[in-house]
Design an enzyme around this catalytic site. Sequence first.
Site, PDB file in Angstrom:
ATOM      1  N   TRP A 102      -1.951  38.594   7.660  1.00  0.00           N
ATOM      2  CA  TRP A 102      -2.189  37.172   7.940  1.00  0.00           C
ATOM      3  C   TRP A 102      -2.472  36.392   6.665  1.00  0.00           C
ATOM      4  O   TRP A 102      -2.077  35.239   6.541  1.00  0.00           O
ATOM      5  CB  TRP A 102      -3.307  36.999   8.976  1.00  0.00           C
ATOM      6  CG  TRP A 102      -2.933  37.627  10.284  1.00  0.00           C
ATOM      7  CD1 TRP A 102      -3.568  38.661  10.902  1.00  0.00           C
ATOM      8  CD2 TRP A 102      -1.816  37.302  11.114  1.00  0.00           C
ATOM      9  NE1 TRP A 102      -2.914  38.985  12.071  1.00  0.00           N
ATOM     10  CE2 TRP A 102      -1.840  38.174  12.226  1.00  0.00           C
ATOM     11  CE3 TRP A 102      -0.783  36.349  11.035  1.00  0.00           C
ATOM     12  CZ2 TRP A 102      -0.880  38.137  13.249  1.00  0.00           C
ATOM     13  CZ3 TRP A 102       0.168  36.311  12.054  1.00  0.00           C
ATOM     14  CH2 TRP A 102       0.112  37.180  13.138  1.00  0.00           C
ATOM     15  N   ASP A 172      -9.779  31.680   8.125  1.00  0.00           N
ATOM     16  CA  ASP A 172      -9.027  32.039   9.328  1.00  0.00           C
ATOM     17  C   ASP A 172      -9.921  32.984  10.123  1.00  0.00           C
ATOM     18  O   ASP A 172     -10.128  34.132   9.741  1.00  0.00           O
ATOM     19  CB  ASP A 172      -7.711  32.711   8.930  1.00  0.00           C
ATOM     20  CG  ASP A 172      -6.896  33.191  10.143  1.00  0.00           C
ATOM     21  OD1 ASP A 172      -7.402  33.096  11.281  1.00  0.00           O
ATOM     22  OD2 ASP A 172      -5.772  33.660   9.932  1.00  0.00           O
ATOM     23  N   LYS A 196      -7.287  35.420  20.937  1.00  0.00           N
ATOM     24  CA  LYS A 196      -8.074  36.633  20.716  1.00  0.00           C
ATOM     25  C   LYS A 196      -9.442  36.514  21.375  1.00  0.00           C
ATOM     26  O   LYS A 196      -9.778  37.294  22.237  1.00  0.00           O
ATOM     27  CB  LYS A 196      -8.243  36.923  19.225  1.00  0.00           C
ATOM     28  CG  LYS A 196      -7.068  37.641  18.566  1.00  0.00           C
ATOM     29  CD  LYS A 196      -5.918  36.756  18.228  1.00  0.00           C
ATOM     30  CE  LYS A 196      -4.732  37.493  17.675  1.00  0.00           C
ATOM     31  NZ  LYS A 196      -4.234  36.940  16.433  1.00  0.00           N
TER      32      LYS A 196
HETATM   33  C1  LIG Z   1      -3.265  36.535  15.558  1.00  0.00           C
HETATM   34  C2  LIG Z   1      -3.667  36.015  14.236  1.00  0.00           C
HETATM   35  C3  LIG Z   1      -2.965  34.972  13.608  1.00  0.00           C
HETATM   36  C4  LIG Z   1      -1.715  34.364  14.196  1.00  0.00           C
HETATM   37  O1  LIG Z   1      -1.988  33.612  15.310  1.00  0.00           O
HETATM   38  P1  LIG Z   1      -0.867  32.749  16.048  1.00  0.00           P
HETATM   39  O2  LIG Z   1      -1.678  31.907  16.977  1.00  0.00           O
HETATM   40  O3  LIG Z   1       0.048  33.712  16.733  1.00  0.00           O
HETATM   41  O4  LIG Z   1      -0.148  31.948  15.033  1.00  0.00           O
HETATM   42  C5  LIG Z   1      -3.437  34.513  12.399  1.00  0.00           C
HETATM   43  N1  LIG Z   1      -4.532  35.031  11.817  1.00  0.00           N
HETATM   44  C6  LIG Z   1      -5.222  36.040  12.386  1.00  0.00           C
HETATM   45  C7  LIG Z   1      -6.432  36.584  11.695  1.00  0.00           C
HETATM   46  C8  LIG Z   1      -4.815  36.560  13.605  1.00  0.00           C
HETATM   47  O5  LIG Z   1      -5.502  37.561  14.182  1.00  0.00           O
END
Ligand SMILES: *Cc1c(COP(=O)(O)O)cnc(C)c1O
Length: 363
Positions: A102, A172, A196
């Site tokens: 990511w 993030d 998540k």
């Molecule tokens: C799942 C995830 C993403 C991507 O998320 P999307 O909503 O599919 O774009 C980005 N960063 C982390 C840490 C993730 O777990």
Amino acid sequence: MGEIYNFSAGPAVLPKAVLKKAADEMLDYKGSGMSVMELSHRGKEFTGIIENAEATLREIMAISDNYKVMFLQGGASLQFAMIPLNLMTNNKKADYVHTGQWSKKAIAEAKKTGEVNIVASSEEDNFTYIPKLDPATFSKDADYFYIVTNNTIYGTEYKTIPETGDVPIVADMSSNILSAPVDVSKFGVIFAGAQKNIGPAGVAIVIIREDLVGKADETVPTLLNYKTQVDNKSMFNTPPCYSIYIAGLVFEWIKERGGLDAVAKNNQEKADILYDCIDQSDLFSSPVDVESRSLMNVPFVTGDKDLDAKFIEEAGKRGFKTLKGHRTVGGMRASIYNAMPKEGIEALVRFMKEFEKDNKKIA
Ligand SMILES: *Cc1c(COP(=O)(O)O)cnc(C)c1O
């Protein structure tokens, strides 16, 4: 079939109580005679939903008034672009810590806008730890400092937030937001895709310090400019209404359970049960550095691909779903977000012990 436990990394398990409430309100939201999906986003019912969702999130995360909250589309991944487009505006430069797929994607996106300084990386060891940071390597003139607080694929998590002085931290938090209290004032921007630990896919939450809004230049597309979204309270266009509604119910569920302190205590207990099992096992092991272990995503392996596959198959038959690890790590991964009950982990651990007994390694 008996009880199912879903260990998916995302979209992930949601609280049963939330799904039940949504089911009860499905055909008639609070006497409107309509489902939330059918409500005008400008009407009083939906305005109430989005305002309550924001207010509850502010309360559980203790977000102060000098931060704005947005509910956006495009997932966490669109933020990989929106962050540099909106914030790489003074010196067109940012520091990134490289801790997995990511951060890799975020770095690639930022390079389209400006200069990226990778201050540390754990790539050489397949991202099995959070690298130690040396402030001497930080750029004094960076527009921001970027981290991924929990690395969903590798199962690593920051235990302390770096000190970056006046340089705002962009985080993030897609896979560990709301898993424990955080001091929001340490961050310039916190963002997370919902699927998540918040709710259904389709909405991303962005929490931004007020003074960082309005820095994008006018070539930035209207919808990608944080100022547009803040000025219009995430309703410049139709927002992802139903996802916001479910997110709001999840925030209330957290509040009812005693807030993030209680949630964090529960998450620690849950993770301990699983890590203890792995540590005591002669069959299973964790590829992750002990000090970097995530409380949300727990990868583990037997060291034998065929045995991993057998474990995943037999676990699936017993109701332990989506335990396959990410293709870049292999083995298994149990994602144990807020909504995974402790009983799910206790049951998984019982199964792991049973599997180990039946599949003793030949010494
Ligand atoms: C799942 C995830 C993403 C991507 O998320 P999307 O909503 O599919 O774009 C980005 N960063 C982390 C840490 C993730 O777990």
